[in-house]
Design an enzyme around this catalytic site. Structure first.
Site, PDB file in Angstrom:
ATOM      1  N   ASP A   1      -6.590  35.071   2.432  1.00  0.00           N
ATOM      2  CA  ASP A   1      -7.635  36.049   2.714  1.00  0.00           C
ATOM      3  C   ASP A   1      -7.229  36.862   3.938  1.00  0.00           C
ATOM      4  OD1 ASP A   1     -10.260  37.129   3.836  1.00  0.00           O
ATOM      5  OD2 ASP A   1     -10.977  36.147   2.016  1.00  0.00           O
ATOM      6  N   ILE A   2      -7.442  38.184   3.889  1.00  0.00           N
ATOM      7  CA  ILE A   2      -7.050  39.019   5.037  1.00  0.00           C
ATOM      8  C   ILE A   2      -8.034  38.904   6.199  1.00  0.00           C
ATOM      9  CG2 ILE A   2      -5.691  40.646   3.683  1.00  0.00           C
ATOM     10  CD1 ILE A   2      -8.053  42.617   3.938  1.00  0.00           C
TER      11      ILE A   2
ATOM     12  N   HIS B   1     -12.986  35.710  -8.447  1.00  0.00           N
ATOM     13  CA  HIS B   1     -12.152  35.085  -7.433  1.00  0.00           C
ATOM     14  C   HIS B   1     -12.904  33.931  -6.785  1.00  0.00           C
ATOM     15  CE1 HIS B   1     -14.383  38.250  -5.262  1.00  0.00           C
ATOM     16  NE2 HIS B   1     -14.209  37.556  -4.160  1.00  0.00           N
TER      17      HIS B   1
ATOM     18  N   ASN C   1     -18.605  34.042  -5.209  1.00  0.00           N
ATOM     19  CA  ASN C   1     -19.712  34.992  -5.186  1.00  0.00           C
ATOM     20  C   ASN C   1     -19.746  35.725  -6.522  1.00  0.00           C
ATOM     21  OD1 ASN C   1     -20.038  34.242  -2.496  1.00  0.00           O
ATOM     22  ND2 ASN C   1     -18.806  35.929  -1.752  1.00  0.00           N
TER      23      ASN C   1
END
Length: 124
Positions: free
Chosen positions: A38-39, A111, A98
């Protein structure tokens, strides 16, 4: 199910990442799945796992997706350990998917966030 160009969205950020058109920090990939860091990590270990073909959300899964989702659930703990999560039961990780606007889904490509590491985490 085999990914094909017919199952990708040329405007989808995650489709572009899985295709290598946008750089990412790779965690894992095979013919069906792609995992990357994750960024904006919320925990010491935080990566995402996606199918390589475009499925907008978990709410749109069908029976044909069951084998792929099963693989994701089996692979997640293996990758979590490889990325630095401590083993169960003292260690562990969290998985979040989500779904939809009310579920706070920002990118409409299925995802799963896998997060772990020593607590407390920044968020979550």
């Amino acid at each position: 199910m085999t990914p094909s160009p017919l199952h990708t969205d040329p405007d989808c950020l995650f489709c572009k990442i899985a295709a290598g058109k946008i750089p990412s920090r790779l965690v894992y990939q095979d013919d069906e799945l792609f995992a990357f860091h994750d960024i904006h990590p919320s925990a010491p270990v935080h990566f995402l796992m996606i199918p390589k073909w475009h499925i907008p959300a978990m709410a749109l899964l069908t029976d044909e997706h069951a084998p792929m989702m099963g693989r994701m659930m089996v692979l997640a703990p293996q990758l979590a350990l490889q990325q630095g999560c401590r083993p169960y039961p003292q260690g562990g990780f969290r998985m979040v998917c989500n779904t939809g606007v009310d579920g706070a889904q920002d990118i409409h490509h299925l995802h799963i966030h896998i997060m772990g590491g020593p607590r407390p985490w920044l968020r979550g």
